[in-house]
Design a protein around this motif. Structure first.
Motif, PDB file in Angstrom:
ATOM      1  N   PHE A 121       0.840  -1.197   0.000  1.00  0.00           N
ATOM      2  CA  PHE A 121       0.000   0.000   0.000  1.00  0.00           C
ATOM      3  C   PHE A 121       0.878   1.251   0.000  1.00  0.00           C
ATOM      4  N   ALA A 122       1.923   1.238   0.829  1.00  0.00           N
ATOM      5  CA  ALA A 122       2.834   2.383   0.873  1.00  0.00           C
ATOM      6  C   ALA A 122       3.536   2.568  -0.467  1.00  0.00           C
ATOM      7  N   ALA A 123       3.924   1.456  -1.110  1.00  0.00           N
ATOM      8  CA  ALA A 123       4.623   1.535  -2.391  1.00  0.00           C
ATOM      9  C   ALA A 123       3.731   2.117  -3.471  1.00  0.00           C
ATOM     10  N   PHE A 124       2.489   1.650  -3.529  1.00  0.00           N
ATOM     11  CA  PHE A 124       1.554   2.182  -4.514  1.00  0.00           C
ATOM     12  C   PHE A 124       1.356   3.682  -4.313  1.00  0.00           C
ATOM     13  N   LEU A 125       1.073   4.091  -3.094  1.00  0.00           N
ATOM     14  CA  LEU A 125       0.787   5.503  -2.840  1.00  0.00           C
ATOM     15  C   LEU A 125       2.024   6.377  -2.973  1.00  0.00           C
ATOM     16  N   ALA A 126       3.200   5.825  -2.711  1.00  0.00           N
ATOM     17  CA  ALA A 126       4.433   6.607  -2.901  1.00  0.00           C
ATOM     18  C   ALA A 126       4.657   6.900  -4.377  1.00  0.00           C
ATOM     19  N   ASN A 127       4.450   5.903  -5.230  1.00  0.00           N
ATOM     20  CA  ASN A 127       4.568   6.147  -6.666  1.00  0.00           C
ATOM     21  C   ASN A 127       3.495   7.097  -7.154  1.00  0.00           C
ATOM     22  N   VAL A 128       2.291   6.954  -6.641  1.00  0.00           N
ATOM     23  CA  VAL A 128       1.211   7.874  -6.973  1.00  0.00           C
ATOM     24  C   VAL A 128       1.593   9.304  -6.584  1.00  0.00           C
TER      25      VAL A 128
ATOM     26  N   GLN B 133      15.163  11.290  -9.451  1.00  0.00           N
ATOM     27  CA  GLN B 133      13.765  10.888  -9.426  1.00  0.00           C
ATOM     28  C   GLN B 133      13.574   9.620  -8.599  1.00  0.00           C
ATOM     29  N   VAL B 134      14.494   8.677  -8.741  1.00  0.00           N
ATOM     30  CA  VAL B 134      14.440   7.456  -7.935  1.00  0.00           C
ATOM     31  C   VAL B 134      14.534   7.804  -6.452  1.00  0.00           C
ATOM     32  N   ALA B 135      15.476   8.670  -6.105  1.00  0.00           N
ATOM     33  CA  ALA B 135      15.650   9.069  -4.710  1.00  0.00           C
ATOM     34  C   ALA B 135      14.394   9.742  -4.171  1.00  0.00           C
ATOM     35  N   SER B 136      13.715  10.519  -5.003  1.00  0.00           N
ATOM     36  CA  SER B 136      12.472  11.172  -4.581  1.00  0.00           C
ATOM     37  C   SER B 136      11.392  10.143  -4.274  1.00  0.00           C
ATOM     38  N   ARG B 137      11.260   9.131  -5.122  1.00  0.00           N
ATOM     39  CA  ARG B 137      10.267   8.084  -4.874  1.00  0.00           C
ATOM     40  C   ARG B 137      10.594   7.334  -3.584  1.00  0.00           C
ATOM     41  N   VAL B 138      11.862   7.007  -3.397  1.00  0.00           N
ATOM     42  CA  VAL B 138      12.267   6.258  -2.208  1.00  0.00           C
ATOM     43  C   VAL B 138      12.012   7.072  -0.946  1.00  0.00           C
ATOM     44  N   ARG B 139      12.283   8.362  -1.009  1.00  0.00           N
ATOM     45  CA  ARG B 139      12.042   9.222   0.155  1.00  0.00           C
ATOM     46  C   ARG B 139      10.573   9.188   0.563  1.00  0.00           C
TER      47      ARG B 139
ATOM     48  N   THR C 155       5.762   4.424   4.633  1.00  0.00           N
ATOM     49  CA  THR C 155       5.869   3.233   5.478  1.00  0.00           C
ATOM     50  C   THR C 155       5.917   3.629   6.945  1.00  0.00           C
ATOM     51  N   GLY C 156       6.511   4.788   7.229  1.00  0.00           N
ATOM     52  CA  GLY C 156       6.495   5.275   8.602  1.00  0.00           C
ATOM     53  C   GLY C 156       5.084   5.577   9.078  1.00  0.00           C
ATOM     54  N   ILE C 157       4.291   6.194   8.210  1.00  0.00           N
ATOM     55  CA  ILE C 157       2.905   6.499   8.569  1.00  0.00           C
ATOM     56  C   ILE C 157       2.105   5.217   8.791  1.00  0.00           C
ATOM     57  N   LEU C 158       2.403   4.179   8.014  1.00  0.00           N
ATOM     58  CA  LEU C 158       1.705   2.907   8.157  1.00  0.00           C
ATOM     59  C   LEU C 158       2.373   1.984   9.173  1.00  0.00           C
ATOM     60  N   ASP C 159       3.408   2.474   9.830  1.00  0.00           N
ATOM     61  CA  ASP C 159       4.076   1.736  10.913  1.00  0.00           C
ATOM     62  C   ASP C 159       4.578   0.372  10.440  1.00  0.00           C
TER      63      ASP C 159
ATOM     64  N   ARG D 266       8.218  -1.471   8.428  1.00  0.00           N
ATOM     65  CA  ARG D 266       9.574  -1.253   7.907  1.00  0.00           C
ATOM     66  C   ARG D 266       9.533  -1.225   6.378  1.00  0.00           C
ATOM     67  N   PRO D 267      10.408  -0.454   5.734  1.00  0.00           N
ATOM     68  CA  PRO D 267      10.357  -0.335   4.280  1.00  0.00           C
ATOM     69  C   PRO D 267      10.878  -1.546   3.532  1.00  0.00           C
ATOM     70  N   GLY D 268      11.669  -2.391   4.198  1.00  0.00           N
ATOM     71  CA  GLY D 268      12.236  -3.543   3.510  1.00  0.00           C
ATOM     72  C   GLY D 268      13.510  -3.198   2.763  1.00  0.00           C
ATOM     73  N   ASP D 269      13.972  -4.111   1.942  1.00  0.00           N
ATOM     74  CA  ASP D 269      15.230  -3.953   1.223  1.00  0.00           C
ATOM     75  C   ASP D 269      14.976  -3.630  -0.251  1.00  0.00           C
ATOM     76  N   GLN D 270      16.060  -3.433  -0.984  1.00  0.00           N
ATOM     77  CA  GLN D 270      16.028  -3.221  -2.430  1.00  0.00           C
ATOM     78  C   GLN D 270      15.095  -2.056  -2.802  1.00  0.00           C
ATOM     79  N   LEU D 271      15.391  -0.914  -2.224  1.00  0.00           N
ATOM     80  CA  LEU D 271      14.537   0.235  -2.417  1.00  0.00           C
ATOM     81  C   LEU D 271      14.818   0.971  -3.726  1.00  0.00           C
ATOM     82  N   SER D 272      15.992   0.832  -4.278  1.00  0.00           N
ATOM     83  CA  SER D 272      16.368   1.545  -5.480  1.00  0.00           C
ATOM     84  C   SER D 272      16.438   0.610  -6.682  1.00  0.00           C
ATOM     85  N   CYS D 273      16.436   1.192  -7.863  1.00  0.00           N
ATOM     86  CA  CYS D 273      16.556   0.375  -9.070  1.00  0.00           C
ATOM     87  C   CYS D 273      17.748   0.831  -9.907  1.00  0.00           C
TER      88      CYS D 273
END
Length: 226
Positions: free
Chosen positions: A72-79, A201-207, A213-217, A219-226
């Motif tokens: 959910f956090a990943a979808f909304l972060a890209n959005v 742009q990648v760094a902006s998405r990751v940020r 993920t913090g708001i949803l309590d 952890r973000p997990g690994d492999q955050l960048s591409c």
């Protein structure tokens, strides 16, 4: 800034089944949504997002609660990245040709299929395939994605759940298979951002993903960048 979804040839589209999602499965409250998007356009309603999610029961709804929250956090972060924090409904400074040669063509003109909605769906083949899947004639009525909030959210989730784009898997598969947030970026914008294409742009998405993920309590997990 220009936002658009880059894509390759699309997979076959299956019909969408729409049983209601439970409140627990939805994984986000109105209050959390408000924290994520404090300056959003009124078009992007929380109710529209909830209604759209009912069309995709597998979205953020697996057995692992951590993975559900991460998706959910990943979808909304890209959005958020694609729309400037849900401020933009249509692509900023649209122009040019969004028409690839296809039998169905571009009946509304080559510039009509610019980015719209939460993931800034673009190109005639995406409008055609999304419309077929969602039961809306988006090829002839692309403006529906800027006037119908639930349909606009559904189109974004359709891409998230069913399309590889320029990647090797859908963004949904990237999250549930443990490939990480970075792989979702590849499925949306591929070499335009990944492999050094646009590290800012990648760094902006990751940020934003880390923030959400913090708001949803979770952890973000690994492999955050591409």
């Amino acid at each position: 800034m220009k936002f658009r979804v880059a894509g390759l040839l699309l997979a076959a589209v299956c019909s969408v089944v729409a049983p209601p999602a439970s409140a627990d499965a939805f994984m986000i409250t109105q209050g959390q949504y408000d924290r994520m998007f404090p300056n959003r356009n009124d078009f992007y309603t929380f109710a529209g997002l909830r209604q759209a999610a009912n069309s995709f029961p597998a979205f953020a709804n697996g057995d692992d609660r951590t993975v559900r929250r991460q998706e959910f956090a990943a979808f909304l972060a890209n959005v958020s990245h694609e729309t400037g924090g849900l401020r933009f409904v249509v692509e900023q400074n649209p122009g040019g040709d969004y028409c690839e040669p296809r039998p169905f063509g571009c009946p509304e003109g080559p510039a009509a299929y610019h980015g719209r909605g939460p993931l800034q769906l673009s190109w005639n083949y995406n409008y055609q395939a999304a419309g077929d899947a969602l039961g809306a004639d988006l090829l002839h009525r692309p403006n529906l994605l800027q006037t119908n909030a639930t349909l606009s959210w559904r189109a974004a989730l359709w891409y998230w759940m069913t399309q590889n784009g320029p990647g090797s898997m859908t963004p949904h598969q990237a999250m549930v298979r443990g490939r990480g947030f970075g792989e979702t970026i590849r499925s949306i914008n591929g070499a335009l951002e990944c492999n050094g294409g646009n590290p800012a742009q990648v760094a902006s998405r990751v940020r934003v993903y880390r923030e959400f993920t913090g708001i949803l309590d979770v952890r973000p997990g690994d492999q955050l960048s591409c």
